[in-house]
Scaffold this motif. Structure first.
Motif, mmCIF file in Angstrom:
data_model
loop_
_atom_site.group_PDB
_atom_site.id
_atom_site.type_symbol
_atom_site.label_atom_id
_atom_site.label_comp_id
_atom_site.label_asym_id
_atom_site.label_seq_id
_atom_site.Cartn_x
_atom_site.Cartn_y
_atom_site.Cartn_z
ATOM 1 N N GLY A 49 0.817 -1.213 0.000
ATOM 2 C CA GLY A 49 0.000 0.000 0.000
ATOM 3 C C GLY A 49 0.848 1.261 0.000
ATOM 4 N N LYS A 50 1.926 1.247 0.768
ATOM 5 C CA LYS A 50 2.835 2.395 0.810
ATOM 6 C C LYS A 50 3.468 2.628 -0.561
ATOM 7 C CE LYS A 50 7.112 3.998 2.966
ATOM 8 N NZ LYS A 50 8.200 3.664 3.881
ATOM 9 N N LYS A 51 3.926 1.547 -1.210
ATOM 10 C CA LYS A 51 4.541 1.674 -2.531
ATOM 11 C C LYS A 51 3.550 2.214 -3.549
ATOM 12 C CE LYS A 51 7.570 -2.208 -1.694
ATOM 13 N NZ LYS A 51 7.878 -3.575 -2.059
ATOM 14 N N LEU A 52 2.316 1.724 -3.502
ATOM 15 C CA LEU A 52 1.298 2.205 -4.436
ATOM 16 C C LEU A 52 0.975 3.672 -4.195
ATOM 17 C CD1 LEU A 52 -1.074 -0.885 -4.506
ATOM 18 C CD2 LEU A 52 0.393 -0.068 -6.358
ATOM 19 N N ALA A 53 0.914 4.065 -2.928
ATOM 20 C CA ALA A 53 0.650 5.473 -2.615
ATOM 21 C C ALA A 53 1.777 6.370 -3.112
ATOM 22 C CB ALA A 53 0.458 5.640 -1.102
ATOM 23 N N LEU A 54 3.024 5.946 -2.926
ATOM 24 C CA LEU A 54 4.159 6.736 -3.416
ATOM 25 C C LEU A 54 4.137 6.835 -4.940
ATOM 26 C CD1 LEU A 54 6.982 5.393 -1.067
ATOM 27 C CD2 LEU A 54 6.020 7.714 -1.091
ATOM 28 N N ALA A 55 3.825 5.726 -5.610
ATOM 29 C CA ALA A 55 3.743 5.740 -7.076
ATOM 30 C C ALA A 55 2.648 6.687 -7.539
ATOM 31 C CB ALA A 55 3.498 4.335 -7.612
ATOM 32 N N ALA A 56 1.508 6.691 -6.865
ATOM 33 C CA ALA A 56 0.421 7.594 -7.233
ATOM 34 C C ALA A 56 0.845 9.045 -7.057
ATOM 35 C CB ALA A 56 -0.822 7.289 -6.398
ATOM 36 N N LEU A 57 1.506 9.354 -5.945
ATOM 37 C CA LEU A 57 1.963 10.728 -5.713
ATOM 38 C C LEU A 57 2.927 11.175 -6.811
ATOM 39 C CD1 LEU A 57 2.552 10.706 -1.853
ATOM 40 C CD2 LEU A 57 0.767 11.949 -3.095
ATOM 41 N N ALA A 58 3.846 10.286 -7.206
ATOM 42 C CA ALA A 58 4.856 10.650 -8.203
ATOM 43 C C ALA A 58 4.295 10.671 -9.616
ATOM 44 C CB ALA A 58 6.032 9.688 -8.129
ATOM 45 N N ILE A 59 3.566 9.635 -9.988
ATOM 46 C CA ILE A 59 3.139 9.487 -11.374
ATOM 47 C C ILE A 59 1.858 10.274 -11.664
ATOM 48 C CG2 ILE A 59 2.384 7.819 -13.119
ATOM 49 C CD1 ILE A 59 4.252 5.783 -11.588
ATOM 50 N N ALA A 60 0.856 10.106 -10.838
ATOM 51 C CA ALA A 60 -0.432 10.756 -11.110
ATOM 52 C C ALA A 60 -0.457 12.218 -10.684
ATOM 53 C CB ALA A 60 -1.553 9.987 -10.410
ATOM 54 N N GLY A 105 2.432 14.099 -9.875
ATOM 55 C CA GLY A 105 3.645 14.827 -10.235
ATOM 56 C C GLY A 105 4.495 15.304 -9.073
ATOM 57 N N GLN A 106 4.298 14.742 -7.890
ATOM 58 C CA GLN A 106 5.110 15.145 -6.751
ATOM 59 C C GLN A 106 6.501 14.530 -6.856
ATOM 60 O OE1 GLN A 106 3.307 14.609 -2.930
ATOM 61 N NE2 GLN A 106 1.367 15.522 -3.567
ATOM 62 N N LYS A 107 7.478 15.245 -6.396
ATOM 63 C CA LYS A 107 8.855 14.766 -6.453
ATOM 64 C C LYS A 107 9.151 13.936 -5.200
ATOM 65 C CE LYS A 107 10.647 18.291 -9.491
ATOM 66 N NZ LYS A 107 10.540 17.548 -10.709
ATOM 67 N N VAL A 108 8.737 12.687 -5.242
ATOM 68 C CA VAL A 108 8.993 11.750 -4.144
ATOM 69 C C VAL A 108 9.682 10.511 -4.725
ATOM 70 C CG1 VAL A 108 7.030 12.499 -2.739
ATOM 71 C CG2 VAL A 108 6.732 10.633 -4.359
ATOM 72 N N VAL A 109 10.489 9.871 -3.909
ATOM 73 C CA VAL A 109 11.092 8.609 -4.324
ATOM 74 C C VAL A 109 9.992 7.560 -4.235
ATOM 75 C CG1 VAL A 109 12.859 6.889 -3.817
ATOM 76 C CG2 VAL A 109 13.355 9.316 -3.501
ATOM 77 N N HIS A 110 9.649 6.983 -5.381
ATOM 78 C CA HIS A 110 8.501 6.067 -5.414
ATOM 79 C C HIS A 110 8.873 4.637 -5.809
ATOM 80 C CE1 HIS A 110 8.908 7.265 -9.615
ATOM 81 N NE2 HIS A 110 8.232 6.185 -9.927
ATOM 82 N N SER A 111 10.162 4.378 -5.949
ATOM 83 C CA SER A 111 10.595 3.053 -6.364
ATOM 84 C C SER A 111 11.908 2.726 -5.673
ATOM 85 C CB SER A 111 10.809 3.030 -7.884
ATOM 86 O OG SER A 111 11.388 1.804 -8.301
#
Length: 140
Positions: free
Chosen positions: A16-27, A29-35
């Motif tokens: 869930g954490k990984k999916l949330a980070l991916a959503a923040l970065a990809i959908a 556009g936030q500059k977070v480490v998502h992978s």
């Protein structure tokens, strides 16, 4: 009435954490480490191979005393367990059994023991540097 308690697996929380980070970065556009670290390329350095990664975040770390999960092979295509160490944003891999290495694999096994992460706590994805035919390729 009987109350029901739901127990959430730590694995589900991690996913869930990984999916949330991916959503923040990809959908969003936030500059977070998502992978976690993703293999990009390799360079042969004598009897060792240096690995380069994308998504290293603020750096690479081993969760544990030493890096595990790496194997290395020479031209004979026989993989053996390898030693590995982090050097900056790269990983150096070698084995005394392979004097002229040509390929590395990480986490390339059933239920592998792997511990390469970025400092943000996201694990590296399994990878291989070779494109050799596998045992099950003909079963497709």
């Amino acid at each position: 009435m009987i109350s029901k308690r739901f127990v959430v697996s730590p694995i589900a929380i991690d996913v869930g954490k990984k999916l949330a980070l991916a959503a923040l970065a990809i959908a969003y556009g936030q500059k977070v480490v998502h992978s976690g670290p993703i293999y990009r390329s390799m360079r042969i350095e004598g009897d060792k191979i240096r690995l380069f990664f994308d998504h290293v975040g603020s750096g690479l770390v081993a969760k544990g005393d030493k890096l595990v999960g790496f194997t290395i092979a020479g031209a004979d295509r026989k993989f053996v367990d390898a030693k590995a160490k982090i050097e900056g944003d790269t990983v150096l891999v070698w084995s005394e059994e392979v004097s002229e290495p040509v390929a590395v694999r990480y986490g390339w096994a059933d239920n592998p023991n792997c511990n390469l992460y970025n400092k943000e706590g996201l694990p590296a994805s399994p990878f291989r540097t070779d494109d050799w035919e596998g045992l099950t390729d003909k079963n497709r």
